[in-house]
Write a protein that holds these residues in place. Structure first.
Motif, short mmCIF file in Angstrom:
data_model
loop_
_atom_site.label_atom_id
_atom_site.label_comp_id
_atom_site.label_asym_id
_atom_site.label_seq_id
_atom_site.Cartn_x
_atom_site.Cartn_y
_atom_site.Cartn_z
N GLN A 1 -24.45 113.17 40.69
CA GLN A 1 -26.08 112.82 40.68
C GLN A 1 -27.02 113.81 41.43
O GLN A 1 -28.09 113.60 41.43
N ASP A 2 -26.20 114.89 41.91
CA ASP A 2 -26.99 115.73 42.76
C ASP A 2 -28.01 116.61 41.96
O ASP A 2 -28.01 116.72 40.73
N PHE A 3 -29.24 117.04 42.54
CA PHE A 3 -30.30 117.78 41.93
C PHE A 3 -30.47 119.35 42.32
O PHE A 3 -30.29 119.57 43.54
N THR B 1 -31.76 125.12 39.82
CA THR B 1 -31.22 126.13 39.16
C THR B 1 -30.23 125.79 38.00
O THR B 1 -29.41 126.40 37.45
N ARG B 2 -30.03 124.49 37.88
CA ARG B 2 -29.16 123.89 36.79
C ARG B 2 -29.69 123.04 35.70
O ARG B 2 -30.79 122.30 36.12
N VAL B 3 -29.31 123.29 34.47
CA VAL B 3 -29.60 122.21 33.43
C VAL B 3 -28.26 121.66 32.91
O VAL B 3 -27.35 122.63 32.45
N ARG B 4 -28.12 120.48 32.53
CA ARG B 4 -26.91 119.87 31.91
C ARG B 4 -27.47 119.56 30.41
O ARG B 4 -28.56 119.06 29.95
N ILE C 1 -34.14 120.21 33.97
CA ILE C 1 -33.69 120.76 35.13
C ILE C 1 -33.15 119.67 35.86
O ILE C 1 -33.67 118.61 35.85
N GLY C 2 -31.94 119.87 36.76
CA GLY C 2 -31.54 118.91 37.69
C GLY C 2 -30.00 119.08 37.83
O GLY C 2 -29.40 118.76 38.68
#
Length: 71
Positions: free
Chosen positions: A47-49, A52-55, A70-71
């Motif tokens: 659950q970290d944010f 620079t990341r998109v799932r 983003i998250g």
């Protein structure tokens, strides 16, 4: 949280497209994104944010099932 991140932060227009196509679109539209993870529906993730990341959540056919953010 997404408002703290640079560039475009969500892609509702990608729901229903192939996950690989969505990933390439996200990378092209926001150069601040360094990681695009294609994740199968039901997979457990942290659950970290990260700005620079998109799932990209996909079904068993590789189709995007929810809005990538983003998250």
């Amino acid at each position: 949280m997404a408002s703290e991140c640079e560039g475009k932060s969500s892609w509702p227009e990608l729901v229903g497209v192939q996950g690989e196509v969505a990933a390439e679109t996200i990378k092209r539209e926001n150069p601040h994104i360094t990681t695009v993870d294609i994740v199968l529906e039901g997979t457990i993730v942290t659950q970290d944010f990260y700005c620079t990341r998109v799932r990209v959540w996909v079904d068993e056919n590789g189709i995007v099932i929810s809005v990538p953010t983003i998250g």
